[in-house]
Design a protein around this motif. Sequence first.
Motif, PDB file in Angstrom:
ATOM      1  N   LEU A   1      15.466  45.123 -67.103  1.00  0.00           N
ATOM      2  CA  LEU A   1      16.544  44.220 -66.801  1.00  0.00           C
ATOM      3  C   LEU A   1      17.453  44.080 -66.424  1.00  0.00           C
TER       4      LEU A   1
ATOM      5  N   HIS B   1      19.240  45.843 -64.322  1.00  0.00           N
ATOM      6  CA  HIS B   1      19.176  45.800 -62.792  1.00  0.00           C
ATOM      7  C   HIS B   1      19.692  44.045 -62.087  1.00  0.00           C
ATOM      8  N   PHE B   2      20.188  43.541 -63.156  1.00  0.00           N
ATOM      9  CA  PHE B   2      19.831  42.492 -63.228  1.00  0.00           C
ATOM     10  C   PHE B   2      21.308  41.271 -64.392  1.00  0.00           C
ATOM     11  N   SER B   3      21.920  43.009 -64.828  1.00  0.00           N
ATOM     12  CA  SER B   3      23.402  42.148 -65.843  1.00  0.00           C
ATOM     13  C   SER B   3      23.916  42.309 -64.988  1.00  0.00           C
TER      14      SER B   3
ATOM     15  N   GLN C   1      23.897  38.897 -63.627  1.00  0.00           N
ATOM     16  CA  GLN C   1      23.383  38.019 -62.670  1.00  0.00           C
ATOM     17  C   GLN C   1      23.091  36.465 -64.127  1.00  0.00           C
TER      18      GLN C   1
ATOM     19  N   GLN D   1      18.660  33.872 -61.441  1.00  0.00           N
ATOM     20  CA  GLN D   1      19.191  34.453 -60.259  1.00  0.00           C
ATOM     21  C   GLN D   1      17.174  35.939 -60.408  1.00  0.00           C
ATOM     22  N   ALA D   2      18.290  36.361 -61.779  1.00  0.00           N
ATOM     23  CA  ALA D   2      16.628  37.331 -62.239  1.00  0.00           C
ATOM     24  C   ALA D   2      15.436  37.331 -62.211  1.00  0.00           C
TER      25      ALA D   2
ATOM     26  N   SER E   1      14.123  36.858 -58.373  1.00  0.00           N
ATOM     27  CA  SER E   1      13.864  38.425 -58.427  1.00  0.00           C
ATOM     28  C   SER E   1      12.502  39.281 -58.512  1.00  0.00           C
TER      29      SER E   1
END
Length: 346
Positions: free
Chosen positions: A187, A190-192, A194, A198-199, A202
């Motif tokens: 997490l 890839h998604f920091s 966001q 949104q995460a 995805s």
Amino acid sequence: MQLDNRAQTLLKALVERYIADGQPVGSRELSKISGLELSPATIRNVMSDLEDMGFVASPHTSSGRIPTPRGYRIFVDQLLTVQDIDESVLETALGTKLQSSIITGITGSPQKIISNAAQVLSSLTQFAGVVMTAKQESIFKQVEFLRLSEKRILLVIVAPNDEVHNRLLLTDVDYTPAQLVQAANYLNQHFSGQSFDQARLSINHELRALQGDMNRLMQTALEAGSQAMADDADDMVISGERNLLNVSDLSSNMSSLRRLFDLFEQKSGLMQLLDVSGNASGVRIFIGGESQLVPMEEMSVVTAPYEVNGRVVGTLGVIGPTRMAYERVIPIVDITAKLLSNALNH
């Protein structure tokens, strides 16, 4: 309902005088202050008609009359002359607080600017100032999972401003510490930066190949994280509630005062009212119980939306007695909303 010019002039004079001194206004006094060359008997007839239409009422203790919420409404909509308030005067009053927030806002939080705006509204009107904070997405900087016991995990969320939020997760699977580290690393990598939403979107598309249990853990964490940050957010700032203790129209009735402070404590009705106000442009005035969200005949709310980057993100306002100086409060609310928008855009 349309009133003829004579009735409008008398109603305007009555409301203005009642706002000024809080005493029922008699026909002889209206004859003096209205500027109309009418006998007291003629004025009494007009007042009787206005009372029949629901614009004024006669207290039992006096032969004079006072405006009803319906009378205030026609006064505000059709008869009010708004004061010209020099924006520089307000900018000076706001400047000390808002401008200092702008300077510190380079490394500080917009929340401080919003809090200062509520304080300024309160101090300028001597009523309660309220600001609904800007809606923000639940963006995270980092997450961690801590195994507390079998099927109990503590989700730790670090927001972009380094605030920490926690949420307990109850899971169907007993995850190992290694699995929790793996999920958190994925997490964060890839998604920091966001939002949780949104995460989550995805992950729905990208993690089909992941082991089902791990996918489920991440989905649960993202949903819980979004809710945790929303729960911890201070949706509304209220300043100056105690000013209303000095308003005789409110403080003389303990039942009304209790309902008023219940409203401040629960906030839900105010939140809905401010949310509705954000959908309209410019200043809105809710008199007495006509909003149905704040059902108190003795209280009015004057609101205006504020913007960031051309988009309405919140609403501010003043809460006070129905007998308030609308001609002064309206421009204060309007200009404060514009100055708050400028401060946040800065």
